[in-house]
Scaffold this motif. Structure first.
Motif, mmCIF file in Angstrom:
data_model
loop_
_atom_site.group_PDB
_atom_site.id
_atom_site.type_symbol
_atom_site.label_atom_id
_atom_site.label_comp_id
_atom_site.label_asym_id
_atom_site.label_seq_id
_atom_site.Cartn_x
_atom_site.Cartn_y
_atom_site.Cartn_z
ATOM 1 N N ASP A 141 0.844 -1.204 0.000
ATOM 2 C CA ASP A 141 0.000 0.000 0.000
ATOM 3 C C ASP A 141 0.876 1.249 0.000
ATOM 4 N N LYS A 142 0.858 1.970 -1.069
ATOM 5 C CA LYS A 142 1.722 3.156 -1.210
ATOM 6 C C LYS A 142 1.280 4.327 -0.339
ATOM 7 N N THR A 143 0.094 4.223 0.314
ATOM 8 C CA THR A 143 -0.330 5.285 1.223
ATOM 9 C C THR A 143 0.169 5.022 2.643
ATOM 10 N N PHE A 144 0.841 3.897 2.848
ATOM 11 C CA PHE A 144 1.318 3.545 4.181
ATOM 12 C C PHE A 144 2.455 4.483 4.583
ATOM 13 N N PRO A 145 2.567 4.815 5.887
ATOM 14 C CA PRO A 145 3.649 5.716 6.326
ATOM 15 C C PRO A 145 5.024 5.228 5.862
#
Length: 147
Positions: A141-145
């Motif tokens: 998931d590229k939105t993960f921190p």
């Protein structure tokens, strides 16, 4: 005889913020640990992960999808760490706490921790497994921190 410990890191995005399902107990009240525990009668570490997540969340979070992200061998005892990618149910509210009494009599408190707080408080014995789960999550998931 081989023994093992299995634990899962379950990350969840709630209202734009990332959380991690984790637990604290009275032995180490300032540390957070992943949901997990030691082998009982299971024949595979995956089965231990499923049982422990069911027990420690009172059946509210049951892993459906998971992948092993780290393994540490210490003689005949091995630690297995998983990234839990899918679960059947969930806690209704990110602030909800589940309290259970462990077989050794310790009170265990399970809840969602903000990712940043979990990152700071993860128990040192689980840090490497946590770091590997974070890397695996970044790949998913590229939105993960830190992605």
């Amino acid at each position: 005889m081989e023994t093992w410990f299995s634990a899962g890191f379950y990350f969840k995005k709630i209202e734009g913020q990332w959380f991690v399902l984790g637990a604290t107990d009275l032995r180490f009240p300032d540390d957070v640990k992943p949901i997990g525990g030691c082998k009982k009668n299971e024949s595979h570490p995956d089965e231990t992960l499923k049982r422990e997540m069911n027990e420690e969340t009172k059946g509210l979070v049951s892993p459906l999808g998971f992948k092993q992200v780290h393994k540490e061998a210490h003689g005949e005892h091995t630690k297995y760490y998983y990234l839990v990618t899918e679960a059947t149910q969930d806690l209704a509210d990110p602030d909800e706490e589940i309290k259970i009494i462990e077989p050794d009599g310790q009170l265990l408190v399970v809840k969602y921790w903000r990712f940043e707080e979990f990152s700071k408080k993860v128990f040192r014995n689980h840090r490497e497994g946590f770091n590997k789960a974070v890397v695996a999550m970044i790949m998913r998931d590229k939105t993960f921190p830190n992605a």
